[in-house]
Every structure is written in C-alpha cells, then in structure tokens.
Write an enzyme that holds these catalytic residues in place. Structure first.
Site, PDB file in Angstrom:
ATOM      1  N   LYS A   8      -8.877  -8.296  -3.670  1.00  0.00           N
ATOM      2  CA  LYS A   8      -9.535  -9.615  -3.121  1.00  0.00           C
ATOM      3  C   LYS A   8     -10.784  -9.315  -2.385  1.00  0.00           C
ATOM      4  O   LYS A   8     -11.567 -10.000  -2.770  1.00  0.00           O
ATOM      5  CB  LYS A   8      -8.496 -10.434  -2.581  1.00  0.00           C
ATOM      6  CG  LYS A   8      -9.048 -12.000  -2.166  1.00  0.00           C
ATOM      7  CD  LYS A   8      -8.837 -12.558  -3.733  1.00  0.00           C
ATOM      8  CE  LYS A   8      -9.042 -14.092  -3.362  1.00  0.00           C
ATOM      9  NZ  LYS A   8      -8.672 -14.792  -4.474  1.00  0.00           N
TER      10      LYS A   8
ATOM     11  N   GLY B 190       8.422   5.425   0.849  1.00  0.00           N
ATOM     12  CA  GLY B 190       9.379   4.684  -0.164  1.00  0.00           C
ATOM     13  C   GLY B 190      10.786   4.490   0.458  1.00  0.00           C
ATOM     14  O   GLY B 190      11.059   4.923   1.613  1.00  0.00           O
TER      15      GLY B 190
ATOM     16  N   CYS C  34       5.452   9.689   5.244  1.00  0.00           N
ATOM     17  CA  CYS C  34       6.734   9.203   5.227  1.00  0.00           C
ATOM     18  C   CYS C  34       7.622   9.792   4.051  1.00  0.00           C
ATOM     19  O   CYS C  34       7.868  11.060   4.214  1.00  0.00           O
ATOM     20  CB  CYS C  34       6.954   7.807   5.492  1.00  0.00           C
ATOM     21  SG  CYS C  34       8.498   7.162   6.216  1.00  0.00           S
ATOM     22  N   TYR C  35       8.238   8.944   3.187  1.00  0.00           N
ATOM     23  CA  TYR C  35       8.916   9.550   2.130  1.00  0.00           C
ATOM     24  C   TYR C  35       8.246  10.558   1.345  1.00  0.00           C
ATOM     25  O   TYR C  35       8.774  11.618   0.971  1.00  0.00           O
ATOM     26  CB  TYR C  35       9.151   8.507   1.088  1.00  0.00           C
ATOM     27  CG  TYR C  35       9.931   9.020   0.057  1.00  0.00           C
ATOM     28  CD1 TYR C  35      11.408   9.573   0.088  1.00  0.00           C
ATOM     29  CD2 TYR C  35       9.684   9.200  -1.222  1.00  0.00           C
ATOM     30  CE1 TYR C  35      12.262   9.726  -1.041  1.00  0.00           C
ATOM     31  CE2 TYR C  35      10.446   9.596  -2.391  1.00  0.00           C
ATOM     32  CZ  TYR C  35      11.851   9.878  -2.342  1.00  0.00           C
ATOM     33  OH  TYR C  35      12.305  10.647  -3.295  1.00  0.00           O
TER      34      TYR C  35
ATOM     35  N   ASP D 252     -12.090 -16.180  -7.565  1.00  0.00           N
ATOM     36  CA  ASP D 252     -11.890 -15.161  -8.809  1.00  0.00           C
ATOM     37  C   ASP D 252     -12.761 -15.619 -10.040  1.00  0.00           C
ATOM     38  O   ASP D 252     -13.379 -14.918 -10.838  1.00  0.00           O
ATOM     39  CB  ASP D 252     -10.630 -14.852  -8.941  1.00  0.00           C
ATOM     40  CG  ASP D 252      -9.694 -14.245  -8.095  1.00  0.00           C
ATOM     41  OD1 ASP D 252     -10.304 -13.838  -7.033  1.00  0.00           O
ATOM     42  OD2 ASP D 252      -8.596 -14.233  -7.672  1.00  0.00           O
TER      43      ASP D 252
ATOM     44  N   GLU E   5      -1.616   3.769   7.310  1.00  0.00           N
ATOM     45  CA  GLU E   5      -2.367   2.710   6.369  1.00  0.00           C
ATOM     46  C   GLU E   5      -1.935   1.467   7.270  1.00  0.00           C
ATOM     47  O   GLU E   5      -2.836   0.459   6.874  1.00  0.00           O
ATOM     48  CB  GLU E   5      -1.841   2.499   4.933  1.00  0.00           C
ATOM     49  CG  GLU E   5      -0.208   2.092   4.869  1.00  0.00           C
ATOM     50  CD  GLU E   5       0.676   3.438   4.970  1.00  0.00           C
ATOM     51  OE1 GLU E   5       0.540   4.191   5.908  1.00  0.00           O
ATOM     52  OE2 GLU E   5       1.700   3.399   4.506  1.00  0.00           O
TER      53      GLU E   5
ATOM     54  N   HIS F  97       2.749   5.903   9.641  1.00  0.00           N
ATOM     55  CA  HIS F  97       2.237   5.355   8.587  1.00  0.00           C
ATOM     56  C   HIS F  97       0.790   4.819   9.031  1.00  0.00           C
ATOM     57  O   HIS F  97       0.397   4.158   9.741  1.00  0.00           O
ATOM     58  CB  HIS F  97       2.660   3.791   8.059  1.00  0.00           C
ATOM     59  CG  HIS F  97       3.878   3.969   7.412  1.00  0.00           C
ATOM     60  ND1 HIS F  97       4.017   3.937   5.984  1.00  0.00           N
ATOM     61  CD2 HIS F  97       5.320   4.218   7.694  1.00  0.00           C
ATOM     62  CE1 HIS F  97       5.367   4.144   5.657  1.00  0.00           C
ATOM     63  NE2 HIS F  97       5.994   4.269   6.749  1.00  0.00           N
TER      64      HIS F  97
END
Ligand code: XMP
Length: 572
Positions: free
Chosen positions: A428, A114, A141-142, A286, A230, A228
């Site tokens: 998605k 964050g 991280c944060y 979609d 991710e 990170h």
C-alpha cells in the site's frame, strides 16, 4: 476502501456451515479493492479464472531478496522493510521450487520466523537449493533455528517463551551485519525454542542476558538472529537489514517507484496492445492509481466507470470526477445510480443486507455500462501484494470470501475479460508513492479508508435521502475540523455516524427533539484492532459546536470512546 466481509473459517467445508452469530467477525483486508473484488467475483461466476501471477517486477538490472515464509505474523513486514531499502523482495513458501525463484535473480535469502518447532513432525525446513546457491542467508527466529538444526547445531525446546524487549550487546566476532549499530541496542524477542549449541564454524556476533547466541554467523555469509529486526520495537532493525542487503548481498538498490512506473508502462503497452480496458473508479487510492498508470501507458484505450451509489461523502463525486476527467484527461463514464440504490435500500435496516444489496446493485450497474462500451478485452484491478500473498497461501481469494457473504450475480459470459493488475507486486505505501509520482493529488493518495457501502453503514437503520444529507453535513464538519487540526493523516479513520436516537434539547426559547450524531476517530495500523483517538478537547468542542449550529436536525453530539475489540470501527 477496505474490503469487508463476514468472517468465515477458511476452506470450503467450513465455509458452508453457517457461523453462529457469536462466531461472526468482521474482517478487513488491506486495500480499497472492494469494487474490483465484486468484479472479480462476477468474472469467476462467469467462468473465467483470475490471471496467474505475471511478470511485473523490474527487468533491467533485476535483483531480489527472497523471504522464505515459515508462517510468522511478521513475514510480510520483512518484505516491506527490505523494499524500504529500495531492494525488490518477494515472499515465497518453503516448498517453492528453485525454477520459480531463479528468474528473479536472487541476491540473498531471508528465512522468516514461524510458530513451529524444528522438532515437530513435518516442521518446514529450508530447501536445499538455498544452501547450494551459496548466496547469503539470514535466518530470523525460527529461521535461525532451522539453520542451526540443519547445519549441525542444537536447538532446545524452550521451557517458557521469551517475549518482549531485550538489550542486545555486540560481542564475539565483528560482522558487517552490525555496521553502524551501537554497541548495545534494544531488540524485540519472541521465541519459544532456543539455540543450545551453534553449528560448527559459526561464531557469536551478539548476545543478550538471556540468549548467549542472539546473533550468529559463519564465513559463508549465513547468519541467524534470535530477535526480530523487522519490527519497530527493534530500533536498529532497519540498519541490520540494510547491512544484510547492501553489505552482505551486494544489492544495488534499484527498486524505486520511478523505475517501477517506467517498467510498468512498457509492460502494460505490451500486454494490452491495441486492446481496450475498463476499470471501476471508486475514489479510493488503489483504483485511482491503477487507472492512472494504465492511462499513462495506453491513453484512451482505458475507460473508467465511476458508479455513484449515492452513499458517498459530500463533494466526493465532484472531487473524483474533476481529478480524473479534468486534471488527468481520462475517459470516464460517470453513472449517477443513487436513485436506483436508494430504491433498493428502502425499508432495509439490517447492516449485512445493506451491504449485500449494494454489492449486487453495483455489479448490475457496472454491467449495464460496460455493455454500452462495446468490445472490451481487459478489466483493470487494484490487486495489491498482500492480497496476492493471501490468496496464494490460503488458497482462498478475498473475492472468494466476499462471495460467501455477498451472493452477487455475474457479468455476462460473453464478456471474457482478462485481468490487468499492474499493482499486484506493490504494498500500500508503495502504491501511494506511485500515485504521487503520477501526479495524483495528495488528498486522494492519503485518503483515509472509506467502506464500499459508504454512508449506508453509518446511518443506523433505514437509509433515506434526508438522513444521507444530514450525515453528509455532520461528516463534513468532522472532516474539516480534523484536517484543520492537521490530524487527518495520523488517524486511521475519522467520521460521523447518524444514530437512530432522538433526544430533547433546547434552542433559544424552545425545545427541540433532534438527532444524536456520534463522532468516531480511531488510530490503527491495519483495522484489525483500533484505539479511539484522544482528540484534543478543543477539537472536539469545535466539532460539536459546528455540528449543532450547522446541521439543524441535530441537537446532540457524542464521542465514541471504545476501542476495537470489543467494538468495531464502523457502527454497523
Ligand atoms: P470494522 O467496522 O469491521 O471495519 O472495524 C474495519 C475496516 O473495514 C472498513 N469496512 C468496510 N469496508 N466494505 C468496505 O469496503 C464494508 O462493508 C466495510 N465495513 C467496514 C471500515 O471502514 C474499517 O476501515
């Protein structure tokens, strides 16, 4: 389709003030929900609020990882990465009460990064129930700084930001978090504050040259990562997250699209009962998947309305119609409203007015057709998880933003429809997998985004029947050659634009004065930024040759070599 609207500052007060032309931005949200958003807007106007979050996650052996969102730009990415490990994952804000989380059967928590500092006033903190639950926690991280701060360690305000690659070395205490991770591996750093002292009973698990506490953990399964995992720049990030969810949280991995479908079918049947559903087909992924999954659940109780506004690509209408009516056997009301749209677009040259007219007219046509069906109970919508998150966190739905831009009329108030949103918990890429599992053709599932107003914003100036035909022919060549070169999926979008420029050419013995067509091909992750694609020269040559040979009105082809920003992907 991707939603597209004039960007206005979030919040009602600001949205009222007119943005200066300079401040005006075009923003895309994910998903091809423009059509369904028009309908949502219409429903809001007619007094009905969109449905609140419903249960749509797999029941069975339910398990979930919960990401506490501290506002990082990567928070949604963490959820996606966990889901890629076949574990259901939801993103919630730090003030979410335990009662909302408990039914998901959480197996562990991830605290996101964050922008804040733990020393700021009102800095968001981890809710107490997380530590009280004794479930594993991974702070990123944060999130790591919050753990450190709350558990008695020390976080120091960073004098300068550490941003970019670093080399992580495993060291200190061995941990299952790093099973199968090489001794040294690149990681992505992006932080200001840093850990000065670990909380009591924590150990170092890994370090970098700059961060002695790059990864820490205690024997209660609470971990912190300074980097990170991710993002793609941390190549072993997925292994680390996988270790967390499987080795530490003990997840089973039952989040598969096959399970999702089985579960959704039962839920849709239960929710709809003997009711009737309508959906708007657009040809995009979609709306295709949402209609198909509902059809699989309740058969002919769903009717799909497919409005052809006349701005579609060549063969798009036939392809969509054949897929749904002939292959899937669905109940489709096809409306060719192209004349109606063209009539309203006569003489209109302003891009935003074109969009507004198309939005309004879409509602009108849909309303006319829906009336003919008789009593309907549900409106199917292709809302996806990022839209749900966005509206939950900003308090302003995509629809609200489009509304500020397209001042569309509403459906009649007698049509009190409930929303049916079976994809509202999917990303998605998950929607695409569901589509493939349901037997939709790859061509449809992997279709590049196509704007709601279609070719109208790729014809500079007034839209006419003749220009639409010219553009369709040129665009067909681009699509064809890009597909033949096997570049279609790598590109975010590739298409032709019919400019309003005429130039002199020579053909055989005489001079011509024909249209200038531009070709645009871009790579992008989310349409917020895009790079022009370095298409091979021979592909460009074939495109150009074929266009001037096959489209007599065109005598010159140019390739757009600008990125976004400063350009946009579309020309209008
Ligand atoms: P720009 O041109 O703003 O486009 O870089 C970003 C993405 O949004 C799509 N786009 C639209 N999608 N209605 C839509 O549904 C629209 O009016 C619209 N305008 C742009 C564009 O194709 C790209 O993917």
């Amino acid at each position: 389709m991707v939603i597209y609207f004039q960007y206005m500052a979030k919040g009602k007060a600001k949205a009222k003030s007119k943005p200066s032309p300079k401040a005006s931005r075009r923003v895309a949200t994910s998903g091809d929900i423009e059509v369904s958003t028009y309908l949502e807007i219409a429903k809001e106007i007619s007094g009905e609020q969109p449905a609140a979050a419903k249960e749509a996650v797999p029941s069975g052996e339910r398990e979930a990882i919960i990401v506490i969102d501290f506002g990082s730009q990567y928070s949604l990415l963490i959820a996606r990465r966990v889901r890629e490990c076949q574990v259901y994952c939801e993103l919630v804000s730090a003030d979410t009460p335990w009662e909302k989380i408990a039914p998901l059967n959480p197996k562990g928590f991830i605290l996101s990064g964050g922008p804040g500092s733990v020393y700021q006033d009102n800095a968001p903190m981890t809710p107490a129930y997380i530590y009280e639950s004794r479930l594993p926690v991974l702070g990123i991280c944060y999130g790591m700084q919050v753990i450190t701060h709350q558990m008695g360690g020390q976080v120091a305000p960073g004098a300068k930001r550490e941003y970019g690659h670093a080399l992580l070395h495993l060291g200190g205490v061995e941990s299952p978090l790093f099973t199968n991770v090489p001794q040294s591996t690149p990681v992505w750093m992006s932080h200001g504050d840093k850990i000065e002292a670990m909380p009591p009973d924590f150990n170092v698990l890994a370090y970098t040259d700059n961060s002695p506490f790059a990864a820490i953990g205690n024997d209660k399964n609470i971990f912190g990562l300074q980097f990170h995992p991710e993002v793609v720049h941390t190549p072993e990030g997925k292994t680390i997250l996988k270790n967390f969810v499987y080795r530490i949280c003990g997840c089973q991995g039952n989040w598969t699209m096959g399970n999702f479908i089985t579960d959704s079918l039962a839920k849709i049947q239960q929710e709809v009962g003997k009711g009737k559903v309508i959906s708007a087909l657009s040809g995009g992924v979609d709306s295709a998947v949402v209609s198909t999954v509902i059809h699989r659940a309740i058969g002919d109780q769903i009717t799909c309305i497919f409005v052809n506004h006349g701005m579609l690509r060549r063969e798009e209408v036939e392809r969509t119609f054949n897929t749904f009516r002939l292959n899937m056997g669905m109940n489709i009301v096809y409306v060719d409203a192209s004349e109606r749209f063209l009539e309203r677009l006569k003489g209109v040259t302003d891009p935003e007015t074109k969009r507004k007219i198309i939005g309004e007219e879409f509602i009108n046509v849909f309303e006319d057709e829906a009336k003919k069906i008789g009593k309907v109970n549900f409106l199917a919508q292709g809302t996806l998880y990022p839209d749900v998150i966005e509206s939950a966190s900003s308090g302003s739905t995509a629809a609200a933003k489009i509304k500020s831009h397209h001042n569309v009329g509403g459906l009649p108030s007698r049509m009190t429809l409930k929303l049916l949103e079976p994809l509202r918990y999917l990303f998605k890429d998950e929607v695409r997998q569901v589509g493939l599992e349901l037997g939709l053709p790859e061509e449809m599932v992997w279709r590049q985004p196509f704007p709601g107003p279609g070719l109208s914003i790729r014809i500079i100036g007034e839209v006419t029947k003749e220009k639409l035909e010219i553009l369709r022919a040129a665009d067909w060549v681009v699509m064809n050659e890009i597909k033949k070169a096997k570049l279609y999926r790598q590109l975010w979008q590739s298409f032709a634009i019919l400019t309003d420029v005429h130039s002199v050419g020579v053909m055989g013995d005489y001079r011509t004065y024909g249209y200038l067509v531009a070709v645009r091909a871009v790579t992008s992750d989310d349409a917020m930024t895009a790079d022009w694609s370095r298409l091979p020269y021979d592909v460009l040559a074939r495109i150009s040759n074929r266009i001037v040979n096959e489209v007599p009105e065109v005598n010159r082809v140019v390739y757009d070599i600008t990125s976004k920003p400063p350009s946009t992907i579309e020309w209008e």
